[in-house]
Design a protein around this motif. Structure first.
Motif, short mmCIF file in Angstrom:
data_model
loop_
_atom_site.label_atom_id
_atom_site.label_comp_id
_atom_site.label_asym_id
_atom_site.label_seq_id
_atom_site.Cartn_x
_atom_site.Cartn_y
_atom_site.Cartn_z
N GLU A 12 0.73 -1.26 0.09
CA GLU A 12 -0.02 0.06 -0.10
C GLU A 12 0.87 1.15 0.00
OE1 GLU A 12 -3.48 1.86 -0.04
OE2 GLU A 12 -3.29 -0.17 0.28
N VAL A 13 0.56 2.33 -0.80
CA VAL A 13 1.43 3.64 -0.81
C VAL A 13 0.31 4.64 -0.64
CG1 VAL A 13 3.02 2.64 -2.19
CG2 VAL A 13 1.14 3.62 -3.32
N SER A 14 -0.88 4.45 -0.06
CA SER A 14 -1.75 5.79 0.14
C SER A 14 -1.39 6.52 1.49
CB SER A 14 -3.31 5.21 0.39
OG SER A 14 -3.33 4.32 1.61
N GLY A 15 -0.34 5.67 2.16
CA GLY A 15 0.33 6.78 3.50
C GLY A 15 -0.75 7.71 4.03
N ASN A 16 -0.45 9.06 3.99
CA ASN A 16 -1.25 9.96 4.71
C ASN A 16 -2.10 10.76 3.71
OD1 ASN A 16 1.26 10.96 3.67
ND2 ASN A 16 0.80 13.01 4.68
N LEU A 17 -2.43 10.11 2.70
CA LEU A 17 -3.58 10.68 1.57
C LEU A 17 -4.90 10.90 2.44
CD1 LEU A 17 -2.60 8.96 -1.79
CD2 LEU A 17 -2.21 11.40 -1.22
N PRO A 18 -5.63 12.06 2.02
CA PRO A 18 -6.90 12.01 2.52
C PRO A 18 -7.88 10.84 2.06
CG PRO A 18 -6.50 13.61 0.71
CD PRO A 18 -5.26 13.10 1.12
N TYR A 36 3.02 11.78 -8.50
CA TYR A 36 2.14 12.83 -8.12
C TYR A 36 0.43 12.13 -8.43
CZ TYR A 36 5.82 15.89 -9.27
OH TYR A 36 7.05 16.70 -9.31
N VAL A 37 -0.38 12.32 -7.51
CA VAL A 37 -1.68 11.95 -7.64
C VAL A 37 -2.76 12.92 -7.38
CG1 VAL A 37 -2.05 10.94 -5.10
CG2 VAL A 37 -3.29 9.92 -7.01
N VAL A 38 -3.95 12.89 -7.84
CA VAL A 38 -5.00 13.68 -7.30
C VAL A 38 -6.08 12.81 -6.78
CG1 VAL A 38 -6.64 15.50 -8.33
CG2 VAL A 38 -4.47 15.26 -9.27
N PRO A 39 -6.22 12.95 -5.55
CA PRO A 39 -7.12 11.94 -4.85
C PRO A 39 -8.67 12.34 -4.92
CG PRO A 39 -5.80 12.89 -3.01
CD PRO A 39 -5.43 13.41 -4.62
N ILE A 40 -9.47 11.62 -5.18
CA ILE A 40 -10.81 12.13 -5.12
C ILE A 40 -11.78 11.49 -4.07
CG2 ILE A 40 -11.36 12.73 -7.51
CD1 ILE A 40 -12.49 10.05 -7.96
N LYS A 41 -12.70 11.89 -3.83
CA LYS A 41 -13.52 11.57 -2.48
C LYS A 41 -14.03 9.77 -2.53
CE LYS A 41 -17.05 12.86 0.96
NZ LYS A 41 -17.96 13.81 1.19
N SER A 42 -14.30 9.50 -3.52
CA SER A 42 -14.81 7.94 -3.53
C SER A 42 -15.15 7.70 -4.86
CB SER A 42 -16.00 7.82 -2.33
OG SER A 42 -17.24 8.10 -2.98
N HIS A 46 -16.98 11.53 -7.39
CA HIS A 46 -15.91 11.90 -7.95
C HIS A 46 -15.54 13.41 -8.17
CE1 HIS A 46 -16.23 8.25 -10.76
NE2 HIS A 46 -16.01 7.72 -9.69
N TYR A 47 -15.02 13.88 -6.96
CA TYR A 47 -14.61 15.15 -6.74
C TYR A 47 -13.49 15.36 -5.58
CZ TYR A 47 -18.16 15.14 -3.19
OH TYR A 47 -19.28 14.91 -2.06
N PRO A 48 -12.85 16.20 -5.47
CA PRO A 48 -11.70 16.30 -4.33
C PRO A 48 -12.31 16.53 -2.96
CG PRO A 48 -11.29 17.93 -6.09
CD PRO A 48 -12.65 17.52 -6.24
N PRO A 49 -11.81 15.78 -2.28
CA PRO A 49 -11.91 15.90 -0.70
C PRO A 49 -12.42 17.48 -0.06
CG PRO A 49 -10.65 14.44 -0.77
CD PRO A 49 -10.41 14.90 -1.99
N ASP A 50 -13.58 17.47 0.59
CA ASP A 50 -13.72 18.84 0.88
C ASP A 50 -13.76 20.19 -0.13
OD1 ASP A 50 -13.63 17.69 3.53
OD2 ASP A 50 -11.44 18.17 3.83
N GLY A 61 8.39 7.50 -2.78
CA GLY A 61 7.56 6.39 -3.65
C GLY A 61 6.17 5.94 -3.08
N GLY A 62 5.66 6.88 -2.35
CA GLY A 62 4.29 6.74 -1.98
C GLY A 62 4.24 6.46 -0.51
N ASN A 63 5.19 6.67 0.34
CA ASN A 63 5.13 6.40 1.74
C ASN A 63 4.79 7.69 2.36
OD1 ASN A 63 6.14 3.78 1.72
ND2 ASN A 63 8.36 4.46 1.54
N GLU A 64 4.75 8.64 2.05
CA GLU A 64 4.53 9.94 2.73
C GLU A 64 4.01 10.99 1.67
OE1 GLU A 64 6.52 11.60 5.95
OE2 GLU A 64 6.91 9.75 6.82
#
Length: 134
Positions: A12-18, A36-42, A46-50, A61-64
């Motif tokens: 797993e590399v999601s670390g501290n992503l929201p 680089y990644v642009v996370p979305i809510k779920s 399909h939009y950014p958190p908050d 490499g995805g740890n932090e």
């Protein structure tokens, strides 16, 4: 998820992503541990958190992960970045680019530290490609 052994094992590399959901993912042209990644809510939202458009960068490499927000909308932003809508260039400073379903294309000439819209009012951006001239 990330594999360092051609897919024999994954971690797993999601670390501290929201959130651990997102489509667009790209790798720095000269620093393979910088991603680089642009996370979305779920999957259903399909939009950014908050409602804050943020590109997250990991230099490990995805740890932090760190949120990159300079020049990006930080309120009432309900767009998505689709899986083919992010790209990097091969310049020394490594430019990063992404397009949104709201019709904006953002660019960073300094590896994600600062962002600026380079075009607005397009239809939903499905794909972003970058080409540098010699």
């Amino acid at each position: 998820m990330r594999s360092d052994d051609a897919g024999d094992s994954w971690h797993e590399v999601s670390g501290n992503l929201p959130t651990d959901f997102g489509f667009a993912l790209d790798i720095h042209a000269h620093e393979p541990e910088t991603i680089y990644v642009v996370p979305i809510k779920s999957d259903s939202e399909h939009y950014p958190p908050d409602g804050k458009l943020r590109v997250y960068r990991s230099r490990t490499g995805g740890n932090e992960w760190e949120a990159l927000t300079e020049g990006l909308p930080q309120s009432d932003c309900y767009v998505n970045v689709l899986r083919d809508a992010m790209a990097v260039d091969s310049l020394d400073s490594c430019g990063v680019y992404f397009g949104t379903t709201g019709g904006q294309v953002y660019a960073s000439a300094d590896s994600g530290d600062h962002w600026a819209p380079i075009v607005r009012d397009l239809p939903a951006v499905l794909s972003v490609e970058v080409q540098t001239l010699p």
